[in-house]
Design a protein around this motif. Sequence first.
Motif, short mmCIF file in Angstrom:
data_model
loop_
_atom_site.label_atom_id
_atom_site.label_comp_id
_atom_site.label_asym_id
_atom_site.label_seq_id
_atom_site.Cartn_x
_atom_site.Cartn_y
_atom_site.Cartn_z
N ILE A 79 0.86 -1.18 0.00
CA ILE A 79 0.00 0.00 0.00
C ILE A 79 0.90 1.23 0.00
O ILE A 79 1.78 1.37 0.85
N HIS A 80 0.69 2.09 -0.99
CA HIS A 80 1.60 3.22 -1.17
C HIS A 80 1.09 4.48 -0.48
O HIS A 80 0.26 5.21 -1.02
N SER A 81 1.55 4.74 0.71
CA SER A 81 1.23 5.99 1.38
C SER A 81 2.09 6.13 2.63
O SER A 81 1.87 5.44 3.62
N ASP B 123 2.09 8.58 4.52
CA ASP B 123 1.25 9.15 5.57
C ASP B 123 0.48 8.04 6.31
O ASP B 123 0.40 8.05 7.53
N LEU B 124 -0.06 7.09 5.54
CA LEU B 124 -0.77 5.98 6.17
C LEU B 124 0.17 5.19 7.08
O LEU B 124 -0.18 4.86 8.22
#
Lengths: 218, 218
Positions: free
Chosen positions: B106-108, B110-111
């Motif tokens: 999952i690319h984030s 921030d997450l």
Amino acid sequence: MHSFTEENYLKAIYKLQETNGEVVATSALAQVMGVHAPSVTDMLKRMAGKKLVTYQKSKGFKLTEKGKQVAVGIIRNHRLWEVFLVDKLGYKWDEVHDLAEQLEHIHSEDLTNKLDKFLGFPKADPHGDPIPDANGVLPKSKAVLLSSLKVGEQGTFTGVTDHTPAFLNYLDKAGISLGNTLKVKAIEEFDQTYTIQLNDKKGAVISHKVANSLLVNK
Amino acid sequence: MHSFTEENYLKAIYKLQETNGEVVATSALAQVMGVHAPSVTDMLKRMAGKKLVTYQKSKGFKLTEKGKQVAVGIIRNHRLWEVFLVDKLGYKWDEVHDLAEQLEHIHSEDLTNKLDKFLGFPKADPHGDPIPDANGVLPKSKAVLLSSLKVGEQGTFTGVTDHTPAFLNYLDKAGISLGNTLKVKAIEEFDQTYTIQLNDKKGAVISHKVANSLLVNK
DNA sequence: TACAATGATTAGACTAATCTAATTATATTT
DNA sequence: AAATATAATTAGATTAGTCTAATCATTGTA
């Protein structure tokens, strides 16, 4: 399993069938998928081979029962992850869509169900969209557009039909949140601007476009 | 962004460099990736073009600084999601690897950071593997193999080198958990079977293979 | 140092998902 | 009903990631 691409096509077809009727057109699907029409034709042929859609040359196509099940499963994932992101990680309702688009493709029914339990079996996502249960059953909502109410009528704000961050942000600024009671005080004849009352307290003026994007339960 | 495939190559190269030294061989990478050698050669050429690895024909290859950063980022994701699955969703430590293999992509950023905060900034995953911080810094561990201890020495069980469900299950059954104190009471000369004491209480007999898969801090 | 064994690369082909350009079907309008 | 406009499909090509078979490079040993 199905590829992410296939899953995204299934989801898109499901949503188009929901709003535009049973049979979907190549061009409509191409538009929402952000690809050109021949890509859709190719993809649909492959998916027809896998019995995910029925397809008749130049006549459009629709989901099979199997295709529908996959689509609803992905929607369930998407909406549960949105709840997780907002309730547990502190994201705002206008920030979660793109992340959920990634998370929805995690393949594990068991994970989905454990997440569901962890979140307390929520009935709706942060935008009010209903979450299908573990059997893929999606509660039929009786919500109507605020724009269908007459002066004097009221309802509880339970969802939106426009999910863009721009619109969601506007609602935040206007102080309109899910669960609020919205009462129609007046409708301007000239341009259908609505004057509404929030929670029997402060009033607000909203455009027809906004009233047309708010779902309420009478 | 990088494709899932690229990310998996980067992770695999990183792990091979960690254990087998700086330069990695085509065949070794092919084996851990579960592909045939020519696929690796092709992929490595593409990745060299993107400055993720340095590559010299028939001489092996290694990660660039950029490649290393991506790899560590994925490992950070993987380990944080494992903590989430065990601590929040109630998974067992032997069940989470495959799910985390999906979630790690999952690319984030921030997450990842919000998840880190939600989990209370954990230092290690459920198997004791250290979690890189937001800057990609991975604390160098001083853990040693239990099999390197002499009779009379002891240490705290802080990690495993074998992550297979079979081994993790064995530890569960044997009542050996992270954080336990392990004291070497005797080592059988004939086959290096270890007699150990758990938490200064009950004793246990473990094979050399097991002692060789347990990490302890003296 | 030359030769055999092992390891790596090239050559050529395949699949999924996409594209553009050309063609064919369907729908609309006079 | 014929002509035109719109929508859909076919044809042929491209890219990422993989494969097998064949060739080339490296290494260790006689």
